[in-house]
Design a protein around this motif. Structure first.
Motif, PDB file in Angstrom:
ATOM      1  N   LEU A  92      -0.354 -11.550  -1.454  1.00 32.77           N
ATOM      2  CA  LEU A  92      -0.058 -10.238  -0.650  1.00 32.77           C
ATOM      3  C   LEU A  92       0.913  -9.576  -1.369  1.00 32.77           C
ATOM      4  CD1 LEU A  92      -0.965  -9.338   2.017  1.00 32.77           C
ATOM      5  CD2 LEU A  92       1.144 -10.147   3.053  1.00 32.77           C
ATOM      6  N   GLY A  93       2.060 -10.141  -1.967  1.00 30.62           N
ATOM      7  CA  GLY A  93       3.385  -9.533  -2.632  1.00 30.62           C
ATOM      8  C   GLY A  93       2.731  -8.725  -3.830  1.00 30.62           C
ATOM      9  N   ALA A  97       2.496  -4.652  -4.212  1.00 31.14           N
ATOM     10  CA  ALA A  97       3.470  -4.040  -5.435  1.00 31.14           C
ATOM     11  C   ALA A  97       2.347  -3.133  -6.249  1.00 31.14           C
ATOM     12  CB  ALA A  97       3.894  -4.940  -6.413  1.00 31.14           C
ATOM     13  N   MET A  98       1.119  -3.661  -6.680  1.00 31.07           N
ATOM     14  CA  MET A  98       0.237  -2.773  -7.409  1.00 31.07           C
ATOM     15  C   MET A  98      -0.205  -1.534  -6.537  1.00 31.07           C
ATOM     16  SD  MET A  98      -1.961  -5.911  -8.789  1.00 31.07           S
ATOM     17  CE  MET A  98      -3.220  -4.979  -9.833  1.00 31.07           C
ATOM     18  N   ALA A  99      -0.533  -1.945  -5.356  1.00 33.57           N
ATOM     19  CA  ALA A  99      -0.882  -0.593  -4.538  1.00 33.57           C
ATOM     20  C   ALA A  99      -0.119   0.349  -4.470  1.00 33.57           C
ATOM     21  CB  ALA A  99      -1.280  -1.018  -3.149  1.00 33.57           C
ATOM     22  N   TRP A 100       1.342   0.177  -4.477  1.00 33.42           N
ATOM     23  CA  TRP A 100       2.335   1.342  -4.238  1.00 33.42           C
ATOM     24  C   TRP A 100       2.470   1.808  -5.623  1.00 33.42           C
ATOM     25  CZ3 TRP A 100       3.776   3.503  -0.019  1.00 33.42           C
ATOM     26  CH2 TRP A 100       3.779   3.037   0.955  1.00 33.42           C
ATOM     27  N   ALA A 101       2.634   0.997  -6.610  1.00 33.36           N
ATOM     28  CA  ALA A 101       2.890   1.565  -8.002  1.00 33.36           C
ATOM     29  C   ALA A 101       1.813   2.535  -8.745  1.00 33.36           C
ATOM     30  CB  ALA A 101       3.023   0.229  -9.084  1.00 33.36           C
ATOM     31  N   ALA A 102       0.527   2.295  -8.181  1.00 29.94           N
ATOM     32  CA  ALA A 102      -0.552   3.100  -8.500  1.00 29.94           C
ATOM     33  C   ALA A 102      -1.025   4.012  -7.477  1.00 29.94           C
ATOM     34  CB  ALA A 102      -1.703   2.279  -8.924  1.00 29.94           C
ATOM     35  N   ASP A 103      -0.355   4.149  -6.426  1.00 26.90           N
ATOM     36  CA  ASP A 103      -0.690   5.056  -5.260  1.00 26.90           C
ATOM     37  C   ASP A 103      -1.934   4.715  -4.919  1.00 26.90           C
ATOM     38  OD1 ASP A 103      -0.204   6.638  -3.207  1.00 26.90           O
ATOM     39  OD2 ASP A 103      -0.570   8.404  -4.386  1.00 26.90           O
ATOM     40  N   LYS A 104      -2.468   3.613  -4.527  1.00 26.48           N
ATOM     41  CA  LYS A 104      -3.972   3.433  -4.081  1.00 26.48           C
ATOM     42  C   LYS A 104      -3.943   2.694  -2.914  1.00 26.48           C
ATOM     43  CE  LYS A 104      -5.603   4.237  -8.235  1.00 26.48           C
ATOM     44  NZ  LYS A 104      -6.658   5.411  -8.334  1.00 26.48           N
ATOM     45  N   HIS A 327      -9.483   2.919   6.072  1.00 26.41           N
ATOM     46  CA  HIS A 327      -8.295   1.965   6.565  1.00 26.41           C
ATOM     47  C   HIS A 327      -7.582   1.937   5.243  1.00 26.41           C
ATOM     48  CE1 HIS A 327      -9.964   0.512  10.153  1.00 26.41           C
ATOM     49  NE2 HIS A 327     -11.031   0.402   9.699  1.00 26.41           N
ATOM     50  N   ASP A 328      -6.478   1.807   5.605  1.00 25.11           N
ATOM     51  CA  ASP A 328      -5.322   1.610   4.651  1.00 25.11           C
ATOM     52  C   ASP A 328      -4.104   0.999   5.237  1.00 25.11           C
ATOM     53  OD1 ASP A 328      -3.360   1.744   2.459  1.00 25.11           O
ATOM     54  OD2 ASP A 328      -3.603   3.895   1.969  1.00 25.11           O
ATOM     55  N   ASP A 329      -3.848  -0.567   4.853  1.00 27.65           N
ATOM     56  CA  ASP A 329      -2.928  -1.361   5.317  1.00 27.65           C
ATOM     57  C   ASP A 329      -1.458  -1.306   4.719  1.00 27.65           C
ATOM     58  OD1 ASP A 329      -4.806  -1.844   7.264  1.00 27.65           O
ATOM     59  OD2 ASP A 329      -5.304  -3.430   6.141  1.00 27.65           O
ATOM     60  N   ARG A 330      -1.311  -0.299   3.709  1.00 30.47           N
ATOM     61  CA  ARG A 330       0.138  -0.445   2.924  1.00 30.47           C
ATOM     62  C   ARG A 330       1.381  -0.438   3.811  1.00 30.47           C
ATOM     63  NH1 ARG A 330      -0.375   3.991  -1.693  1.00 30.47           N
ATOM     64  NH2 ARG A 330      -1.737   4.880  -0.215  1.00 30.47           N
ATOM     65  N   GLN A 331       1.134   0.337   4.966  1.00 28.55           N
ATOM     66  CA  GLN A 331       2.426   0.506   5.824  1.00 28.55           C
ATOM     67  C   GLN A 331       2.822  -0.671   6.855  1.00 28.55           C
ATOM     68  OE1 GLN A 331       4.644   2.692   5.633  1.00 28.55           O
ATOM     69  NE2 GLN A 331       3.728   4.416   4.430  1.00 28.55           N
ATOM     70  N   ASN A 332       1.568  -1.577   7.170  1.00 33.70           N
ATOM     71  CA  ASN A 332       1.819  -2.805   8.187  1.00 33.70           C
ATOM     72  C   ASN A 332       0.914  -3.851   7.644  1.00 33.70           C
ATOM     73  OD1 ASN A 332      -0.847  -1.619   8.253  1.00 33.70           O
ATOM     74  ND2 ASN A 332      -0.756  -0.919  10.512  1.00 33.70           N
ATOM     75  N   LEU A 333       0.861  -3.964   6.357  1.00 35.94           N
ATOM     76  CA  LEU A 333       0.115  -5.349   6.070  1.00 35.94           C
ATOM     77  C   LEU A 333       1.064  -6.595   6.120  1.00 35.94           C
ATOM     78  CD1 LEU A 333      -2.289  -6.265   5.201  1.00 35.94           C
ATOM     79  CD2 LEU A 333      -1.798  -6.207   2.545  1.00 35.94           C
TER      80      LEU A 333
END
Length: 360
Positions: A92-93, A97-104, A327-333
């Motif tokens: 999960l960590g 990190a990868m999703a936020w860094a690449a804005d995916k 769906h995009d769970d970056r804010q609440n995963l």
């Protein structure tokens, strides 16, 4: 879409790149069997540390084999439940990190949903594989879970549990019996191999939940029956008695799985049965269910052997279905050791009583 899936729920560190149609572009799995074998089972702390050590090279290999990069992906999917808490947190960590860094976009996937959808995966070397259509009956049978579901679609609210184990999962029973017989870990494949060489009628073992017209399972009593046999007759050596005992044990497990799966298909009025989970690789189960279903005009679909055990390709495919819907769970995963699927089976002994539905 091309989705990177990450799986670290137990003792496999896995990453894969899969399209939304299920085409597997890469599938990398690092197993921890050698780490846990001396202990006869998975040690959670050792599993977490091993995930931390190998997750980066596993992801890098998956991207390289798919001839893609993080910036070229359309999204990421990661197992967020159920599983070992520390192991889940590693995947999960890294995924966050990868999703936020690449804005995916990033979505969490329930591990059980991944297994239920593994039959949709399309591996390059298996172009003739048969694929299911919704709705279907699903038998999920693994080391940690044994349950029957009606699957009307890929979303959580489209999957309904019909019955599950009240105690040990089938794969757990295999591993415990193998440990009792000194066959090592993981024990399921060894018991399956020895069972092919034995006679299931030589040694009489109890039938799980005899006379119960339900879709629930129980394997604890059968496991205890094997233990009592060993106490009375002694531990068998590498001989015909060992093979007959494995054959008798496997025949009881397989018979219970097959009969209740057929019962579920009849009750729901469905003609397609999909099997998922590590025990779906069991040769005894595959042959018995195929034969019994064909005799009743039912179709059975097993995933390729490599997709039965824990892998990230099934997580990527299940995640692709969520990403496709926006769906995009970056804010609440968040992580949970429990599945999000609603349950109807009450664990433990005693009368079945009213069906219990609860969100874990």
């Amino acid at each position: 879409m091309r989705i990177l899936g990450i799986e670290t729920s137990c003792d496999e560190t896995a990453a894969a790149v899969v399209t939304e149609r299920g085409e597997v572009l890469s599938d990398v799995v690092h197993t921890q069997i050698d780490v846990h074998a001396p202990y006869g089972g998975v040690v959670p702390e050792l599993a977490s540390r091993n995930h931390q050590h190998f997750i980066r090279p596993v992801i890098e290999r998956a991207l390289a084999q798919a001839n893609t990069s993080l910036t070229s992906l359309d999204g990421l999917a990661v197992t967020c439940q159920p599983g070992l808490s520390g192991a889940l947190l590693v995947g999960l960590g890294v995924a966050r990190a990868m999703a936020w860094a690449a804005d995916k976009p990033l979505v969490g996937v329930d591990h059980l949903v991944g297994h239920l959808l593994a039959a949709f995966l399309r591996f390059p070397e298996q172009l003739a594989q048969e694929y299911p259509e919704f709705p279907f009956i699903a038998l999920l049978v693994s080391g940690g879970h044994t349950a029957l579901y009606r699957v009307d679609g890929p979303e959580l609210n489209q999957i309904r549990e019909l019955g599950a184990t009240r105690d040990d999962a089938a794969g757990e029973a295999y591993d415990k019996v193998a440990k009792l017989l000194g066959l090592g870990y993981p024990g399921g494949p060894v018991v399956d191999r020895l069972a092919q060489e034995g006679d299931p009628l030589v040694i009489e073992l109890s039938r799980p939940m005899p006379g119960r017209d339900s879709l629930e399972f129980s394997f604890s009593g059968l496991k205890t029956n094997v233990m009592r046999y060993v106490e009375l007759q002694g531990l068998p050596g590498n001989d015909s008695r060992l093979r007959d005992l494995c054959a008798a044990f496997q025949s009881r497990v397989v018979d219970s799985l097959v009969q209740k799966t057929l019962r579920a298909a009849k009750r729901e009025g469905l003609s397609t049965i999909v099997v998922g989970g590590g025990v779906a690789a069991n040769r005894g189960l595959r042959s018995a269910l195929d034969a019994a279903a064909a005799a009743r005009g039912l179709r059975t679909i097993f995933p390729p052997l490599r997709a039965c055990t824990d892998n990230a390709a099934m997580i990527a495919y299940a995640g692709a279905q969520r990403l496709r819907l926006g769906h995009d769970d970056r804010q609440n995963l968040t992580m949970s050791p429990h599945s999000a699927l609603l349950t109807v089976t009450k664990k433990g002994p005693g009368p079945r009583g009213a069906a219990q539905r609860r969100a874990q």
